[in-house]
Design an enzyme around this catalytic site. Structure first.
Site, mmCIF file in Angstrom:
data_model
loop_
_atom_site.group_PDB
_atom_site.id
_atom_site.type_symbol
_atom_site.label_atom_id
_atom_site.label_comp_id
_atom_site.label_asym_id
_atom_site.label_seq_id
_atom_site.Cartn_x
_atom_site.Cartn_y
_atom_site.Cartn_z
ATOM 1 N N LYS A 173 8.087 -8.792 2.601
ATOM 2 C CA LYS A 173 7.342 -8.637 3.842
ATOM 3 C C LYS A 173 6.441 -9.850 4.093
ATOM 4 C CE LYS A 173 7.287 -3.597 3.879
ATOM 5 N NZ LYS A 173 8.417 -3.152 4.706
ATOM 6 N N GLN B 27 1.503 -4.561 4.446
ATOM 7 C CA GLN B 27 1.582 -5.017 5.834
ATOM 8 C C GLN B 27 0.574 -6.111 6.173
ATOM 9 O OE1 GLN B 27 3.734 -4.187 8.319
ATOM 10 N NE2 GLN B 27 4.909 -2.962 6.884
ATOM 11 N N ASP C 254 -2.845 -0.330 -0.281
ATOM 12 C CA ASP C 254 -1.474 -0.732 0.001
ATOM 13 C C ASP C 254 -1.547 -1.879 1.004
ATOM 14 O OD1 ASP C 254 1.430 0.936 1.548
ATOM 15 O OD2 ASP C 254 1.087 -1.115 0.881
ATOM 16 N N HIS D 124 2.279 5.255 4.105
ATOM 17 C CA HIS D 124 3.734 5.162 3.949
ATOM 18 C C HIS D 124 4.143 6.168 2.880
ATOM 19 C CE1 HIS D 124 7.527 3.268 2.647
ATOM 20 N NE2 HIS D 124 7.538 2.675 3.825
ATOM 21 N N CYS E 132 9.065 5.964 7.922
ATOM 22 C CA CYS E 132 8.604 6.349 6.576
ATOM 23 C C CYS E 132 7.162 6.841 6.587
ATOM 24 C CB CYS E 132 8.739 5.199 5.580
ATOM 25 S SG CYS E 132 10.425 4.632 5.397
#
Lengths: 142, 399
Positions: B218, B195, B192, B114, B357
């Site tokens: 999220k 998600q 990261d 991202h 993104c």
């Protein structure tokens, strides 16, 4: 709002026709326009001879509205004088922002005037104005 | 199991088919109630007031921190609260990157990252004259571990990847990445997890990563809250970049001293209601069980994948990978994603379009832009049927 009011005949026809979607051989000016949110990405090209817009075109990927709007733009300004082009572009951008333009100015916009209902769709305004803003930036450099 | 009824937004938007959870998740009633209850009962500035309400607010804040820590098997003092993953990654860029890296050091970034986990490293590389390299993907969209291995050397100081790729849903093999990196270098590893955190169990100790970032919104929590996990010795080493109240020890006219623990990164009034909401979101997840969430989402994902594959003129991306978050990246042949989204929107089906993104990823996959449908426990088979109906309309309308 139903689909046919957004994807009007004028948009669908211009979207299908590729006559302005082409790369110029020796463009005088190039400007890239981009809508990162939806993925429209155009490179606008103009050929200026003296004070005349001799030729123009665009390449890249865009949705039906941005593609049709770009195509309509070039139909309107190719062959015209730069001063006329500036006026036409300025009036279109006013119309899309729902600002007042005169009846004469609206008539001059021809097919572009048919994009007026896009001004009621905030999500599509950036698509409709993408190529026009690119040309405006080029005009400001002249 | 009808999870949809736990989410009030669907009461107020009965026709809504929401397929954009990868962008932001909807919030269950329990999270909204927790935020409301905090504000009507306990609101006060934490860490400051010497009165009952201040103490209560502080305890709620610290309780939330412990909840997050336990959720990912970390210690409380290894968690820094931020606005979200983007801020966490920028904190790392400013506090770790700019202070610990130097000219000639190499930073390895997954090409599927991202922008928030890519652009800050571009800036750090430019400022310090580091070398920025990208780990590429295999044909199926998963990380190319051979490429990673080739690009690792004694100058590699930082490796950062997405766990779940937001655009395609592919889950990258972090355990293999950590193995390779630890075998060949002394580099620090950032994951990261924005998600994946609400889909699979994350154990930062087991993964042996140095940093992890996530966003509350999220994972059924509020917007404006997220976190950064960092090993304690890293937190003590890193310099603060946000200066002000709470992160200081002493402030004189000419000079100030800073705290040495995680608090040096939590300057300013903290988003306590956000922490309370996030804490309630973790409770929500744990009550249902991550395993149950995962299997429900897999059912929806598989159903949707099969249905979309059955439509003529639909192209799916990275659909052969076995390990995915509930995300489908696709295109309708001959129709620009924005026009697809427009038709779907008129049928109250919400999908995402564009670059997601991840412009370098899109360029790498040679896809100018695409559609993305992402699912959660509030989606049903009926939702997928409506998506399919909408796509059939798209195909026929633009023929």
């Amino acid at each position: 709002m139903d689909l046919d009011k957004i994807y009007t005949e004028v948009i669908m026809d211009h979207n299908k026709s590729r006559h302005n979607k082409r790369e110029l051989e020796n463009p005088d000016y190039t400007e890239r326009g981009h809508n990162p949110n939806c993925g429209d990405d155009f490179t606008i090209q103009l050929k200026i001879e003296g004070n005349k817009i001799a030729d123009g075109g665009f390449v890249g990927e865009g949705c039906a509205i941005s593609t049709a709007s770009a195509s309509i733009l070039f139909d309107l300004i190719i062959g015209r004088e730069v001063e006329d082009g500036k006026r036409i572009v300025g009036n279109f951008l006013k119309m899309i922002k729902q600002e007042e333009i005169s009846e004469d100015d609206r008539e001059e916009l021809e097919d572009a005037g048919l994009l007026e209902n896009i001004s009621n769709m905030p999500g599509r305004v950036k698509c409709a104005t993408l190529a026009w803003n690119g040309v405006k930036v080029i005009f400001e450099k002249l | 199991m009808n999870y949809k009824e736990l989410f009030p937004i669907f009461e107020n938007n009965k026709e809504l088919v929401y397929l954009d959870t990868a962008a932001t998740s909807q919030k269950p009633k329990s999270v909204l109630e927790a935020v409301w209850n905090y504000n009507i009962n306990y609101n006060a500035n934490p860490n400051r007031g010497g009165y009952k309400l201040g103490v209560k607010s502080t305890n709620l804040f610290l309780g939330g921190k412990k909840k997050v820590a336990d959720f990912i098997n970390a210690q409380s003092d290894e968690i820094i609260f931020t606005k979200g993953a983007t801020e966490s990654l920028n904190l790392l860029a400013y506090s770790y990157g700019l202070n610990e890296l130097k000219e000639g050091d190499e930073i390895l970034v997954g090409i599927s990252s991202h922008h928030s986990n890519l652009v800050p490293w571009q800036e750090v590389s430019k400022k310090l004259r580091c070398k920025l390299k990208y780990i590429v993907l295999k044909a199926d969209g998963d990380l190319d571990l051979e490429d990673l291995s080739e690009k690792l050397n004694e100058n590699t100081k930082l490796v950062t990847i997405s766990h779940g790729v937001n655009t395609t849903g592919v889950i990258h093999p972090i355990k293999d990445v950590v193995s390779l990196v630890r075998e060949k270098t002394e580099a620090k590893i950032i994951l990261d997890a924005a998600q994946t955190i609400s889909h699979i169990k994350l154990d930062v100790k087991e993964l042996d990563i140095d940093f992890l970032v996530f966003s509350g919104h999220k994972m059924f929590g509020p917007m404006g809250i997220g976190g950064l996990y960092a090993k304690k010795e890293m937190i003590e080493k890193m310099k603060p970049f946000l200066f002000g109240g709470d992160m200081i020890e002493f402030v004189e006219k000419e000079n100030s001293t800073y705290r040495t623990d995680f608090q040096k990164f939590e300057g300013g009034t903290q988003n306590v209601e956000g922490v309370v909401g996030l804490s309630a979101a973790i409770d929500f997840i744990e009550e249902i069980g991550l395993g149950n969430i995962h299997s429900y989402e897999d059912e929806i994902l598989n159903y949707a994948t099969e249905k979309l594959k059955g439509l003529e003129g639909i192209k799916l991306y990275c659909d052969t990978v076995s390990h995915k978050t509930p995300v489908i990246a696709f295109n309708v042949e001959g129709v620009h994603p924005h026009d697809v989204a427009q038709v779907l929107d008129l049928k109250n089906v919400a999908i995402r379009t564009g670059h997601h993104c991840t412009q370098p990823l899109m360029k790498y996959l040679e896809v100018p832009s695409c559609c993305r449908a992402s699912f959660s426990i509030y989606n049903t088979f009926e939702d997928i049927d409506k998506l399919v109906e909408g796509l059939e309309k798209v195909i026929s309308y633009f023929k």
